[in-house]
Design a protein around this motif. Structure first.
Motif, short mmCIF file in Angstrom:
data_model
loop_
_atom_site.label_atom_id
_atom_site.label_comp_id
_atom_site.label_asym_id
_atom_site.label_seq_id
_atom_site.Cartn_x
_atom_site.Cartn_y
_atom_site.Cartn_z
N LEU A 97 34.73 44.37 36.67
CA LEU A 97 33.66 43.58 37.28
C LEU A 97 34.04 42.11 37.43
CD1 LEU A 97 30.64 45.24 35.48
CD2 LEU A 97 31.16 45.36 37.94
N ARG A 98 34.76 41.55 36.46
CA ARG A 98 35.19 40.15 36.55
C ARG A 98 36.15 39.95 37.73
NH1 ARG A 98 36.27 37.01 31.88
NH2 ARG A 98 36.78 35.42 33.43
N VAL A 99 37.09 40.88 37.91
CA VAL A 99 38.03 40.78 39.03
C VAL A 99 37.26 40.91 40.34
CG1 VAL A 99 40.03 41.80 40.18
CG2 VAL A 99 40.02 41.56 37.68
N ALA A 100 36.34 41.87 40.42
CA ALA A 100 35.55 42.07 41.64
C ALA A 100 34.73 40.83 41.96
CB ALA A 100 34.64 43.28 41.48
N GLN A 101 34.13 40.22 40.96
CA GLN A 101 33.33 39.01 41.17
C GLN A 101 34.20 37.86 41.67
OE1 GLN A 101 30.03 38.86 41.08
NE2 GLN A 101 30.08 36.73 41.71
N ALA A 102 35.36 37.67 41.03
CA ALA A 102 36.26 36.59 41.43
C ALA A 102 36.79 36.79 42.85
CB ALA A 102 37.42 36.48 40.44
N LEU A 103 36.92 38.05 43.25
CA LEU A 103 37.44 38.38 44.57
C LEU A 103 36.50 37.91 45.69
CD1 LEU A 103 39.93 39.73 45.82
CD2 LEU A 103 38.65 41.89 45.82
N LYS A 104 35.25 37.70 45.37
CA LYS A 104 34.30 37.22 46.38
C LYS A 104 34.63 35.79 46.82
CE LYS A 104 30.67 40.34 45.01
NZ LYS A 104 29.37 40.56 44.45
N ALA A 105 35.31 35.04 45.94
CA ALA A 105 35.62 33.63 46.25
C ALA A 105 37.11 33.36 46.44
CB ALA A 105 35.10 32.73 45.13
N HIS A 106 37.95 34.36 46.17
CA HIS A 106 39.40 34.15 46.26
C HIS A 106 40.05 35.35 46.96
CE1 HIS A 106 39.08 30.79 43.44
NE2 HIS A 106 38.20 31.54 42.81
N PRO A 107 41.00 35.10 47.88
CA PRO A 107 41.61 36.19 48.64
C PRO A 107 42.36 37.21 47.78
CG PRO A 107 41.99 34.09 49.73
CD PRO A 107 41.41 33.78 48.38
N VAL A 108 43.02 36.73 46.71
CA VAL A 108 43.77 37.63 45.82
C VAL A 108 43.46 37.20 44.38
CG1 VAL A 108 46.06 38.44 45.10
CG2 VAL A 108 45.62 37.98 47.52
N VAL A 109 43.21 38.17 43.52
CA VAL A 109 42.92 37.89 42.11
C VAL A 109 43.88 38.69 41.24
CG1 VAL A 109 41.21 37.97 40.26
CG2 VAL A 109 40.49 37.45 42.62
N VAL A 110 44.59 37.98 40.36
CA VAL A 110 45.54 38.62 39.46
C VAL A 110 45.08 38.39 38.02
CG1 VAL A 110 47.94 38.72 38.69
CG2 VAL A 110 47.43 38.24 41.10
N PRO A 111 44.67 39.45 37.31
CA PRO A 111 44.23 39.27 35.93
C PRO A 111 45.41 39.09 34.99
CG PRO A 111 44.12 41.58 36.51
CD PRO A 111 44.55 40.84 37.75
N HIS A 112 45.17 38.37 33.92
CA HIS A 112 46.19 38.13 32.90
C HIS A 112 45.57 38.30 31.52
CE1 HIS A 112 49.36 36.26 35.43
NE2 HIS A 112 48.32 36.05 36.22
N TYR A 113 46.39 38.77 30.60
CA TYR A 113 45.99 38.82 29.19
C TYR A 113 47.09 38.12 28.40
CZ TYR A 113 45.10 40.48 24.47
OH TYR A 113 44.87 40.54 23.12
N GLN A 114 46.76 37.02 27.75
CA GLN A 114 47.73 36.22 26.99
C GLN A 114 48.98 35.94 27.82
OE1 GLN A 114 48.31 38.22 23.21
NE2 GLN A 114 46.26 37.63 22.51
N GLN A 115 48.80 35.40 29.01
CA GLN A 115 49.85 35.01 29.95
C GLN A 115 50.67 36.18 30.51
OE1 GLN A 115 49.73 32.81 26.92
NE2 GLN A 115 48.20 31.82 28.21
N LYS A 116 50.25 37.40 30.26
CA LYS A 116 50.96 38.56 30.81
C LYS A 116 50.15 39.11 31.98
CE LYS A 116 53.09 42.93 29.62
NZ LYS A 116 53.26 43.98 28.61
N GLN A 117 50.80 39.25 33.13
CA GLN A 117 50.11 39.74 34.32
C GLN A 117 49.71 41.19 34.13
OE1 GLN A 117 51.84 38.71 38.12
NE2 GLN A 117 51.20 40.67 38.98
N GLY A 118 48.47 41.50 34.55
CA GLY A 118 47.96 42.85 34.39
C GLY A 118 47.34 43.42 35.65
N HIS A 119 46.44 44.37 35.46
CA HIS A 119 45.75 45.07 36.55
C HIS A 119 44.27 45.18 36.20
CE1 HIS A 119 49.89 46.45 37.32
NE2 HIS A 119 49.49 46.44 38.56
#
Length: 191
Positions: free
Chosen positions: A99-121
Motif C-alpha cells: 500500500l505504501r508503494v502504491a500510494q507513493a506511485l500516485k505522486a512519483h513515476p517510479v517507486v523503489v522500496p528499500h529496507y536498510q539501504q537495500k533495494q527491494g520489491h
C-alpha cells in the motif's frame, strides 16, 4: 478487476527456480513450504490483504525470464494506471508495504522500496512506462527501465521498515533461515 486509480500488482511466478533445485530443493521454490504454507501462498495472502488489484503471471511451462514475465503481466492489464512488480518469492512482504508503494506511485513515476539501504520489491511504475515494460523480453528485467527513469529524476527511493521487501527465497537454506528468523520474531513479540 482493476480498481479505479489503483495500480495492479503483477506477481511474477513463472521462473524455473533452478538455483533452488540445484541447492537440493525437491519442488519449485514457490511451492516449497514455509510454516506449512507454500511460499507463493504467503505472497498471495499479503497481496489479497492489501486490497489492491493483482494479476498472477504463472503460465504453464514458465517464461524465458523475468523480462518476459513482466511484459506478459503488464500487457494483460493494459488499462491499469500503474504496476507494482512483485516477485512471488518474497513470503514475508507486508500488505502495508504494498500500500505504501502504491500510494507513493500516485505522486512519483517510479517507486523503489528499500529496507536498510537495500533495494527491494515491489518496484512501482506509473502508466507512462507501459511501452518500456510491455516491451521487455527474456531475462532482461526492469532494472534498465529504472536506470533510465533515474536519469530523468523520475524515481522515488522509499525507505520501509519491512524486511519482507528484501527477503526472497533463492536456495533451500533461505527457507531454514526464514523459519528460524520468524520464530525469533514471534518470541520477541510475545515478551
Amino acid at each position: 478487476m482493476v480498481a479505479a486509480g489503483e495500480p495492479v500488482i503483477i506477481i511474477l511466478a513463472a521462473g524455473k527456480g533452478e538455483r533452488f533445485l540445484a541447492s537440493g530443493g525437491t519442488t519449485h521454490k514457490l511451492d516449497a513450504l514455509l510454516h506449512g504454507k507454500a511460499v507463493l501462498q504467503h505472497v498471495l495472502d499479503a497481496v489479497k490483504a492489501s486490497g489492491l488489484p493483482w494479476h498472477l503471471v504463472r503460465p504453464e511451462g514458465g517464461t524465458r525470464g523475468m523480462g518476459e514475465s513482466i511484459a506478459m503481466g503488464v500487457r494483460a492489464t493494459p488499462d491499469s494506471p500503474g504496476w507494482l512488480i512483485l516477485p512471488g518469492d518474497l513470503p514475508f512482504i507486508q500488505p502495508a508495504s504494498l500500500l505504501r508503494v502504491a500510494q507513493a506511485l500516485k505522486a512519483h513515476p517510479v517507486v523503489v522500496p528499500h529496507y536498510q539501504q537495500k533495494q527491494g520489491h515491489p518496484v512501482g511504475f506509473q502508466r507512462h512506462y507501459f511501452a518500456e515494460l510491455a516491451g521487455l523480453c527474456e531475462d532482461r528485467g526492469a532494472k534498465a527501465v529504472v536506470c533510465e527513469a533515474r536519469e530523468k529524476s523520475d524515481v522515488l527511493d522509499l525507505a520501509l521498515k519491512d524486511a519482507g521487501v528484501v527477503q526472497d527465497v533463492d536456495v533451500v537454506g533461505d527457507l531454514g533461515e526464514m523459519e528460524g528468523a520468524s520464530s525469533e520474531d514471534k518470541k520477541g513479540r510475545e515478551c
